[in-house]
Design a protein around this motif. Structure first.
Motif, short mmCIF file in Angstrom:
data_model
loop_
_atom_site.label_atom_id
_atom_site.label_comp_id
_atom_site.label_asym_id
_atom_site.label_seq_id
_atom_site.Cartn_x
_atom_site.Cartn_y
_atom_site.Cartn_z
N GLN A 13 0.92 -1.10 0.12
CA GLN A 13 -0.02 -0.01 0.01
C GLN A 13 0.78 1.17 0.09
OE1 GLN A 13 -2.30 -0.98 3.45
NE2 GLN A 13 -0.54 -0.80 4.98
N SER A 14 0.28 2.58 -0.08
CA SER A 14 1.12 3.59 0.16
C SER A 14 1.64 3.75 1.36
CB SER A 14 0.11 4.92 -0.34
OG SER A 14 -0.71 5.27 0.72
N GLY A 15 2.89 4.60 1.18
CA GLY A 15 3.60 4.65 2.50
C GLY A 15 5.09 5.05 2.28
N ILE A 16 5.81 5.07 3.07
CA ILE A 16 7.35 5.55 2.92
C ILE A 16 8.19 4.32 3.46
CG2 ILE A 16 8.89 7.18 3.73
CD1 ILE A 16 6.94 9.12 4.07
N GLN A 17 9.25 4.38 2.72
CA GLN A 17 10.12 3.32 3.24
C GLN A 17 11.72 3.93 3.18
OE1 GLN A 17 10.10 -0.21 0.47
NE2 GLN A 17 9.29 -1.33 2.07
N PHE A 18 12.24 3.66 4.12
CA PHE A 18 13.79 4.35 4.42
C PHE A 18 14.72 3.19 4.00
CE2 PHE A 18 11.06 6.71 7.33
CZ PHE A 18 11.31 8.11 6.77
#
Length: 123
Positions: A13-18
């Protein structure tokens, strides 16, 4: 050594990965390592104190642990290790090599004879 972390799981799903990417310097030393520093080609050019530091030893030298003393005429000026560290971006001199340094200091007049000395800083 260059280290890169990559995501293990893909986002469903949408989101942020670092991710991380960083480098680490690794120095290999010889038996009985010793840096041997000598200052060469000292001069004032374009209002900057310029000099070469040669390391004829078999160990890396770090001039940010040094005190710099320069003499113009009868006047002697000293930069303690903190002041020198602030002026030098990369303080490392590899074994059997030389580096040129250019320091922006006040009241330097081009062509004026100058002497420079490095000494081990205490503390």
């Amino acid at each position: 050594i260059q280290v890169t972390e990559v995501p293990v799981n893909r986002l469903e799903q949408s989101g942020i990965q670092f991710t991380y990417n960083f480098g680490v310097a690794v120095y290999v030393q010889a038996n009985r390592p010793r840096a041997r520093l000598a200052i060469e080609n000292t001069r004032i050019v374009e209002g900057k104190l310029r000099f070469k530091v040669a390391n004829s030893g078999n160990d890396f030298a770090f001039i940010n642990g040094q005190q710099l003393e320069y003499q113009i005429g009868d006047e002697t000026f000293r930069l303690d290790r903190d002041a020198l560290t602030n002026l030098v971006e990369n303080p490392i001199i590899s074994p059997n090599s030389e580096r040129e340094f250019s320091l922006s200091l006040d009241n330097l007049i081009d062509g004026t004879p100058v002497k420079v000395r490095l000494s081990r800083a205490d503390g």
